[in-house]
Motif scaffolding. Structure first.
Motif, PDB file in Angstrom:
ATOM      1  N   LEU A  17       0.828  -1.201   0.000  1.00  0.00           N
ATOM      2  CA  LEU A  17       0.000   0.000   0.000  1.00  0.00           C
ATOM      3  C   LEU A  17       0.866   1.256   0.000  1.00  0.00           C
ATOM      4  N   LEU A  18       1.978   1.214   0.737  1.00  0.00           N
ATOM      5  CA  LEU A  18       2.912   2.337   0.720  1.00  0.00           C
ATOM      6  C   LEU A  18       3.469   2.548  -0.689  1.00  0.00           C
ATOM      7  N   SER A  19       3.796   1.464  -1.368  1.00  0.00           N
ATOM      8  CA  SER A  19       4.342   1.576  -2.721  1.00  0.00           C
ATOM      9  C   SER A  19       3.341   2.199  -3.672  1.00  0.00           C
ATOM     10  N   ILE A  20       2.065   1.839  -3.506  1.00  0.00           N
ATOM     11  CA  ILE A  20       1.034   2.416  -4.363  1.00  0.00           C
ATOM     12  C   ILE A  20       0.976   3.932  -4.173  1.00  0.00           C
ATOM     13  N   GLN A  21       1.087   4.356  -2.936  1.00  0.00           N
ATOM     14  CA  GLN A  21       0.875   5.756  -2.597  1.00  0.00           C
ATOM     15  C   GLN A  21       2.042   6.657  -2.993  1.00  0.00           C
ATOM     16  N   ARG A  22       3.217   6.092  -3.050  1.00  0.00           N
ATOM     17  CA  ARG A  22       4.403   6.919  -3.261  1.00  0.00           C
ATOM     18  C   ARG A  22       4.549   7.401  -4.712  1.00  0.00           C
ATOM     19  N   ASP A  70       2.341   6.888  13.073  1.00  0.00           N
ATOM     20  CA  ASP A  70       2.194   8.337  13.016  1.00  0.00           C
ATOM     21  C   ASP A  70       2.122   8.831  11.570  1.00  0.00           C
ATOM     22  N   THR A  71       1.059   9.571  11.246  1.00  0.00           N
ATOM     23  CA  THR A  71       0.858  10.073   9.884  1.00  0.00           C
ATOM     24  C   THR A  71       1.935  11.083   9.492  1.00  0.00           C
ATOM     25  N   ALA A  72       2.306  11.952  10.428  1.00  0.00           N
ATOM     26  CA  ALA A  72       3.340  12.958  10.135  1.00  0.00           C
ATOM     27  C   ALA A  72       4.671  12.289   9.819  1.00  0.00           C
ATOM     28  N   LYS A  73       4.987  11.238  10.547  1.00  0.00           N
ATOM     29  CA  LYS A  73       6.234  10.503  10.303  1.00  0.00           C
ATOM     30  C   LYS A  73       6.184   9.818   8.931  1.00  0.00           C
ATOM     31  N   TYR A  74       5.017   9.296   8.591  1.00  0.00           N
ATOM     32  CA  TYR A  74       4.854   8.678   7.264  1.00  0.00           C
ATOM     33  C   TYR A  74       5.155   9.690   6.163  1.00  0.00           C
ATOM     34  N   ARG A  75       4.586  10.880   6.278  1.00  0.00           N
ATOM     35  CA  ARG A  75       4.807  11.898   5.243  1.00  0.00           C
ATOM     36  C   ARG A  75       6.284  12.309   5.180  1.00  0.00           C
ATOM     37  N   LYS A  76       6.882  12.493   6.342  1.00  0.00           N
ATOM     38  CA  LYS A  76       8.275  12.959   6.392  1.00  0.00           C
ATOM     39  C   LYS A  76       9.259  11.883   5.932  1.00  0.00           C
ATOM     40  N   ASP A  77       9.094  10.682   6.473  1.00  0.00           N
ATOM     41  CA  ASP A  77      10.094   9.634   6.241  1.00  0.00           C
ATOM     42  C   ASP A  77       9.815   8.764   5.021  1.00  0.00           C
ATOM     43  N   TYR A  78       8.616   8.877   4.458  1.00  0.00           N
ATOM     44  CA  TYR A  78       8.328   8.043   3.290  1.00  0.00           C
ATOM     45  C   TYR A  78       7.812   8.866   2.113  1.00  0.00           C
ATOM     46  N   PHE A  79       6.669   9.490   2.272  1.00  0.00           N
ATOM     47  CA  PHE A  79       6.047  10.171   1.140  1.00  0.00           C
ATOM     48  C   PHE A  79       6.908  11.299   0.595  1.00  0.00           C
ATOM     49  N   LEU A  80       7.534  12.060   1.474  1.00  0.00           N
ATOM     50  CA  LEU A  80       8.362  13.191   1.035  1.00  0.00           C
ATOM     51  C   LEU A  80       9.849  12.846   0.965  1.00  0.00           C
ATOM     52  N   ALA A  81      10.198  11.612   1.308  1.00  0.00           N
ATOM     53  CA  ALA A  81      11.610  11.202   1.259  1.00  0.00           C
ATOM     54  C   ALA A  81      12.105  11.170  -0.178  1.00  0.00           C
ATOM     55  N   THR A  82      13.359  11.524  -0.377  1.00  0.00           N
ATOM     56  CA  THR A  82      13.944  11.563  -1.722  1.00  0.00           C
ATOM     57  C   THR A  82      14.840  10.363  -2.012  1.00  0.00           C
ATOM     58  N   LEU A  83      15.235   9.644  -0.981  1.00  0.00           N
ATOM     59  CA  LEU A  83      16.136   8.503  -1.170  1.00  0.00           C
ATOM     60  C   LEU A  83      15.384   7.183  -1.028  1.00  0.00           C
ATOM     61  N   ASP A  84      15.639   6.273  -1.951  1.00  0.00           N
ATOM     62  CA  ASP A  84      15.025   4.949  -1.874  1.00  0.00           C
ATOM     63  C   ASP A  84      15.404   4.241  -0.575  1.00  0.00           C
ATOM     64  N   SER A  85      16.645   4.431  -0.134  1.00  0.00           N
ATOM     65  CA  SER A  85      17.109   3.762   1.084  1.00  0.00           C
ATOM     66  C   SER A  85      16.320   4.228   2.305  1.00  0.00           C
ATOM     67  N   ARG A 114      13.174   5.387   2.254  1.00  0.00           N
ATOM     68  CA  ARG A 114      11.832   4.824   2.150  1.00  0.00           C
ATOM     69  C   ARG A 114      11.829   3.345   2.519  1.00  0.00           C
ATOM     70  N   GLU A 115      12.887   2.652   2.121  1.00  0.00           N
ATOM     71  CA  GLU A 115      12.993   1.231   2.458  1.00  0.00           C
ATOM     72  C   GLU A 115      13.148   1.045   3.974  1.00  0.00           C
ATOM     73  N   ALA A 116      13.920   1.933   4.583  1.00  0.00           N
ATOM     74  CA  ALA A 116      14.101   1.871   6.034  1.00  0.00           C
ATOM     75  C   ALA A 116      12.771   2.116   6.745  1.00  0.00           C
ATOM     76  N   TYR A 117      11.986   3.048   6.213  1.00  0.00           N
ATOM     77  CA  TYR A 117      10.682   3.328   6.814  1.00  0.00           C
ATOM     78  C   TYR A 117       9.762   2.109   6.694  1.00  0.00           C
ATOM     79  N   LYS A 118       9.795   1.450   5.560  1.00  0.00           N
ATOM     80  CA  LYS A 118       8.979   0.240   5.387  1.00  0.00           C
ATOM     81  C   LYS A 118       9.337  -0.795   6.443  1.00  0.00           C
ATOM     82  N   ASN A 119      10.624  -0.940   6.659  1.00  0.00           N
ATOM     83  CA  ASN A 119      11.075  -1.932   7.640  1.00  0.00           C
ATOM     84  C   ASN A 119      10.635  -1.539   9.054  1.00  0.00           C
ATOM     85  N   GLU A 120      10.705  -0.249   9.375  1.00  0.00           N
ATOM     86  CA  GLU A 120      10.230   0.236  10.672  1.00  0.00           C
ATOM     87  C   GLU A 120       8.749  -0.084  10.853  1.00  0.00           C
ATOM     88  N   CYS A 121       7.966   0.138   9.799  1.00  0.00           N
ATOM     89  CA  CYS A 121       6.529  -0.142   9.857  1.00  0.00           C
ATOM     90  C   CYS A 121       6.273  -1.632  10.032  1.00  0.00           C
TER      91      CYS A 121
END
Length: 404
Positions: free
Chosen positions: A107-112, A264-279, A281-288
């Protein structure tokens, strides 16, 4: 129509590469863990079945007067049956828990928004050129005729009600800013009005009269092209509407899951949706993934949620699967519609049938369309999206689960 096309392009930008080029590290890690744990449980179940079978045979063979031995065999059988029940209870929870993690990461991949900028720019260039084909005033046949017509109108046409109406219709079809489609009643009015005009001027204005046939030809050809294009454009409107609906459902489902897992929605936006590095975003996925695992353990330990969480997570799972499959179907329709533009270009590119000034612009479209098709083909694989969605929760490398 231009707005609908741009919405379609924006829609692609929100969903494209996340399907075609999945962030495989965390996804594969989840699948490997799921398959490994389920295989271990499956192996234990098979061993348990053999044990139960042997204990039953042993029990049948014990003499009725060997009470102590019989009781011990019955106790061992009960332990084995309890073990079987524990495995049967644990297996679906393991499957649902890890598939729930998989569903959330998908679902994260769809949204990004990870759509390559060059696909958007090339598509924008193609649709800009495509829309310009029906800009009738760019053709010399029309501009030369219009210059002669304007001279005539300023001297003799103004004030006549019929020619005032013709002049108004000409303004509509020749002014791009009016955004009036170059087909239908307006073009018919212009054609019939011009024919009436030429009959009325007779031989008084030879330049206007001599330029009229080629002007009417380019007008009618451009109108016919625009009418056929509008059929394809209509399909884009339908695709755009469905894509917008899918994006709305995707955002809603993501919000529900973020809340359900306590993310946390704010963390999602900061660490995934607005992130510029694939690494990152991947780290955020693992945290989730780890956070979801902890949440499931907590719900399993809580008597209020112990029996409820698998059903809720399964609901999330199949909603995500449905979104992915529908997107695959939409991309298939997009590819078909792009190929229809190719057919349209082929139909109107023969300079022996159509004016060279017209076919030259159509052929220029062909070059840009090839770039769009190439980029689209590299970003999307509709058949794979649909196939992967159908099997996304099926375990790999696991033998048949007897009794599970």
């Amino acid at each position: 129509m231009k707005r609908a096309i741009l919405l379609f392009l924006i829609g692609i930008s929100v969903t494209a590469t996340s399907f075609a080029q999945q962030d495989s590290t965390v996804v594969d890690k989840i699948k490997l863990e799921r398959d490994h744990q389920l295989k271990e449980l499956n192996d234990k179940l098979k061993q348990n079945e053999d044990e139960i079978r042997n204990l039953k045979s042993e029990l049948i063979g014990i003499n009725t007067n060997e009470t102590k031995k019989k009781m011990m065999a019955m106790e061992n059988l009960q332990v084995a049956l309890d073990s079987r029940l524990a495995i049967l209870e644990k297996t679906p929870k393991i499957r649902v828990g890890l598939n729930g993690q998989l569903a959330f990461t998908e679902l994260l991949s769809i949204q990004r928004d990870v759509q390559p900028a060059d696909l958007f720019l090339i598509s924008q260039q193609f649709f800009s050129q495509l829309g310009n084909i029906s800009n009738i005033q760019q053709y010399k046949e029309f501009s030369d005729w219009k210059a002669e017509y304007d001279k005539w109108y300023s001297k003799k046409g103004s004030g006549d009600q019929m020619f005032e109406f013709l002049n108004s219709s000409l303004s509509l079809v020749s002014n791009v800013a009016n955004k009036v489609p170059l087909y239908g009643s307006v073009v018919q009015t212009v054609s019939s009005g011009v024919n009436t005009l030429i009959m009325s001027v007779g031989s008084q204005n030879r330049d206007l009269k001599s330029r009229t046939p080629s002007m009417l030809r380019i007008l009618n050809i451009a109108s016919q092209f625009e009418q056929q294009k509008s059929v394809i454009d209509h399909e884009w409107d339908a695709i755009t509407n469905e894509l917008n609906q899918l994006q709305h459902e995707n955002q809603e489902l993501l919000s529900q899951q973020l809340a359900y897992y306590g993310l946390d929605t704010a963390k999602y936006r900061k660490d995934y949706f607005l992130a510029t590095l694939d690494s990152r975003r991947e780290a955020y996925k693992n945290e989730c993934r780890l956070a979801i695992s902890r949440k499931i353990l907590a719900m399993e330990a809580d008597t209020l949620t112990k029996g409820k969480w698998p059903g809720q997570i399964e609901t999330f799972m199949y909603k995500v699967q449905s979104l992915r499959m529908r997107f695959g179907q939409l991309t298939a329709r997009m590819m078909i519609n792009i190929s229809r533009y190719n057919e349209l270009i082929t139909d109107y590119s023969d300079s022996t049938i159509f004016p060279p000034t017209f076919t030259m612009k159509v052929l220029e479209l062909s070059k840009t369309l090839e770039l769009v098709k190439d980029k689209f083909g590299k970003s999307f694989n509709p058949a794979r999206y649909i196939e992967d969605s159908a099997v996304m929760y099926i375990e790999g490398n696991v033998s048949g689960e007897t009794g599970i």
